[in-house]
Design a protein around this motif. Structure first.
Motif, short mmCIF file in Angstrom:
data_model
loop_
_atom_site.label_atom_id
_atom_site.label_comp_id
_atom_site.label_asym_id
_atom_site.label_seq_id
_atom_site.Cartn_x
_atom_site.Cartn_y
_atom_site.Cartn_z
N GLN A 60 0.83 -1.19 0.00
CA GLN A 60 0.00 0.00 0.00
C GLN A 60 0.87 1.26 0.00
N LEU A 61 0.36 2.31 -0.61
CA LEU A 61 1.05 3.59 -0.59
C LEU A 61 0.80 4.30 0.73
N GLY A 62 1.61 5.31 1.02
CA GLY A 62 1.42 6.10 2.23
C GLY A 62 2.70 6.79 2.64
N ASP A 63 2.63 7.44 3.79
CA ASP A 63 3.75 8.26 4.26
C ASP A 63 4.43 7.70 5.50
N TYR A 64 4.12 6.45 5.86
CA TYR A 64 4.69 5.87 7.06
C TYR A 64 5.84 4.93 6.71
N GLY A 65 6.58 4.50 7.72
CA GLY A 65 7.61 3.49 7.55
C GLY A 65 8.98 3.92 8.03
N ALA A 66 9.27 5.22 7.97
CA ALA A 66 10.59 5.69 8.40
C ALA A 66 10.80 5.43 9.90
N GLU A 67 9.69 5.33 10.65
CA GLU A 67 9.78 5.13 12.10
C GLU A 67 10.10 3.69 12.49
N GLY A 68 10.02 2.75 11.53
CA GLY A 68 10.28 1.35 11.81
C GLY A 68 9.08 0.48 11.49
N TRP A 69 9.29 -0.85 11.59
CA TRP A 69 8.28 -1.80 11.14
C TRP A 69 8.07 -2.91 12.16
N CYS A 70 6.88 -3.46 12.14
CA CYS A 70 6.58 -4.70 12.85
C CYS A 70 6.15 -5.72 11.81
N TYR A 71 6.65 -6.94 11.93
CA TYR A 71 6.32 -8.02 11.01
C TYR A 71 5.44 -9.02 11.75
N GLN A 72 4.21 -9.15 11.27
CA GLN A 72 3.23 -10.01 11.91
C GLN A 72 2.89 -11.17 10.98
N ALA A 73 2.68 -12.34 11.55
CA ALA A 73 2.34 -13.51 10.73
C ALA A 73 1.08 -13.26 9.92
N TRP A 74 1.09 -13.72 8.69
CA TRP A 74 -0.05 -13.56 7.78
C TRP A 74 -1.20 -14.44 8.25
N SER A 75 -2.33 -13.83 8.46
CA SER A 75 -3.56 -14.55 8.81
C SER A 75 -4.68 -13.91 8.01
N PRO A 76 -5.02 -14.47 6.87
CA PRO A 76 -6.00 -13.79 5.99
C PRO A 76 -7.33 -13.58 6.67
N LEU A 77 -7.97 -12.48 6.33
CA LEU A 77 -9.29 -12.20 6.87
C LEU A 77 -10.27 -13.25 6.38
N PRO A 78 -11.28 -13.58 7.18
CA PRO A 78 -12.29 -14.55 6.72
C PRO A 78 -13.03 -14.02 5.51
N ASP A 79 -13.55 -14.93 4.71
CA ASP A 79 -14.22 -14.58 3.46
C ASP A 79 -15.68 -15.01 3.53
N PHE A 80 -16.56 -14.02 3.61
CA PHE A 80 -18.00 -14.27 3.60
C PHE A 80 -18.53 -13.88 2.22
N ASP A 81 -18.44 -14.81 1.28
CA ASP A 81 -18.89 -14.57 -0.10
C ASP A 81 -18.25 -13.32 -0.70
N GLY A 82 -16.94 -13.21 -0.52
CA GLY A 82 -16.20 -12.09 -1.09
C GLY A 82 -16.10 -10.87 -0.19
N ASN A 83 -16.71 -10.93 0.97
CA ASN A 83 -16.65 -9.84 1.94
C ASN A 83 -15.75 -10.24 3.10
N ARG A 84 -14.75 -9.40 3.39
CA ARG A 84 -13.74 -9.74 4.39
C ARG A 84 -13.87 -8.81 5.60
N PRO A 85 -14.48 -9.28 6.69
CA PRO A 85 -14.73 -8.39 7.84
C PRO A 85 -13.57 -8.32 8.83
N VAL A 86 -13.47 -7.18 9.48
CA VAL A 86 -12.63 -6.98 10.66
C VAL A 86 -13.55 -6.55 11.80
N LEU A 87 -13.42 -7.20 12.93
CA LEU A 87 -14.23 -6.84 14.10
C LEU A 87 -13.49 -5.78 14.91
N GLY A 88 -14.09 -4.61 15.02
CA GLY A 88 -13.53 -3.56 15.87
C GLY A 88 -14.19 -3.62 17.24
#
Length: 395
Positions: free
Chosen positions: A323-351
């Motif tokens: 993704q594009l953006g203006d962040y990253g110079a401050e450092g990075w965290c690498y997190q294991a890939w865990s794809p979002l669930p797929d509900f008929d093409g819709n990928r929800p995140v619970l806030g």
């Protein structure tokens, strides 16, 4: 958890705008307009799911406080902020300066344990839609059902608990005038509303209009009244880079800030690595490391101060995204890939919202792709249970 189709209310736009959700329409770079508020569907929970998710949310909040204490030692580096900012945040944490709210983001499919993606604990938005808009949708569309949503009452109670200060119960509520969609403004307006219901006298102000009284060493508003307690919808890491922030560093206890300075630890993606270090193999955490993938074959790189999906990189089988953006110079965290669930093409995140340390509700955003960004959709929720006889869960 299931995704159910639902007919739109014919006057849905008027309904959401009447409760403050005035920022639903987003214009994409190609000029197409998309709607953030999406009531063509809803997500349905069972009560036992909600109770389990509430327990997970509160456990992770407590664990995050412990992880903040670990980050405050400097054991995981500078977190992309100055030594003075680290000291300020550590002092704020040691004093247990009070906080009001935050929002965990989880990947959850209704079957497997939820996985924590991040903790938006400094300047979380999405509050108007989660607390108010989806509650009134429920009254119109599913009045016989309950909803996972006690956000409004919890916020009023939290502000009531904190009422008072050096200048009495006067609360300044600030947002940045740079944000043009209206979301920050309406979030600040809503926070004024719940604080007013809790007995505070509230004063709205732009961050850029906060002044400094050099004689009294106090922040002041446009009427030259002292800013004693302030809710600010502006990230701490940005404040610390400005002349404004130096005044806080020099006089750290002259103003009560909500959220407090120790939220710099919780809003930083380094929290994910600290949690994994302290609680390895926890069922609701994903492996996470600073400085590199540490042998993980599939991972997501997140800038430490990133927001709204900016600069996220995904490296996984069949998925290469940056993704594009203006962040990253401050450092990075690498997190294991865990794809979002797929509900008929819709990928929800619970806030999952936390107020005063307790789990109080959920706002669900979904997207077509693997990253929840500026073009996601907010979808309301119900609980597959009768509405409580005592009345609404939110105001």
């Amino acid at each position: 958890m299931r995704r159910r189709p639902s007919p739109r209310r014919p006057d849905w736009r008027e309904k959401i705008e009447s409760v403050g959700l005035i920022y639903s329409t987003t214009i994409k770079p190609d000029g197409d307009a998309i709607e953030y508020w999406h009531e063509d569907a809803y997500y349905e929970f069972e009560m036992d799911e909600v109770e389990a998710l509430e327990a997970v949310t509160e456990d992770l909040h407590r664990m995050s406080i412990e992880a903040a204490r670990y980050l405050a030692t400097g054991a995981m580096g500078t977190l992309g902020i100055s030594a003075a900012a680290m000291k300020l945040a550590a002092g704020s944490l040691a004093r247990s300066e009070p906080a009001v709210y935050g929002r965990f983001d989880f990947a959850y499919d209704g079957v497997n344990p939820p996985k924590m993606l991040e903790y938006n604990a400094d300047t979380p938005t999405g509050l108007v839609e989660a607390s108010i808009a989806q509650w009134y949708w429920l009254q119109d569309v599913k009045p016989e059902n309950d909803q996972w949503n006690g956000i409004h009452e919890a916020l009023v109670a939290a502000w009531d608990k904190q009422r008072g200060g050096l200048e009495g119960p006067r609360l300044h509520v600030a947002h940045t005038e740079v944000e043009k969609s209206g979301e920050d403004w309406m979030t600040a307006a809503y926070m004024r509303d719940v604080a007013s219901q809790a007995g505070w006298e509230t004063v709205g102000i732009n961050m850029g209009d906060i002044g400094w009284d050099a004689r009294q060493h106090r922040f002041v508003d446009l009427d030259n009244k002292a800013v004693s307690t302030i809710f600010k919808l502006y990230p701490w890491e940005l404040m610390m880079k400005e002349e404004f922030g130096q005044k806080i560093l020099d006089w750290p206890v002259m103003t009560r800030w909500v959220e407090p300075a120790w939220k710099m630890f919780l809003s930083n993606k380094a929290l994910l690595a600290a949690l994994w270090h302290l609680y390895p193999d926890h069922p609701n955490l994903l492996p996470a490391y600073l400085h590199g993938p540490n042998g993980m074959e599939e991972w997501v790189a997140k800038p430490l101060h990133g927001r709204e999906g900016d600069n996220i990189r995904i490296h996984a089988e069949g998925v290469e995204i940056e993704q594009l953006g203006d962040y990253g110079a401050e450092g990075w965290c690498y997190q294991a890939w865990s794809p979002l669930p797929d509900f008929d093409g819709n990928r929800p995140v619970l806030g999952c919202w936390v107020v005063d340390g307790e789990s109080v509700g959920v706002g669900i955003r979904e997207s077509d792709g693997h990253i929840t960004d500026y073009f996601c959709r907010f979808v309301p929720n119900i609980i597959n249970a009768p509405a409580p006889a005592a009345g609404p869960a939110t105001g």
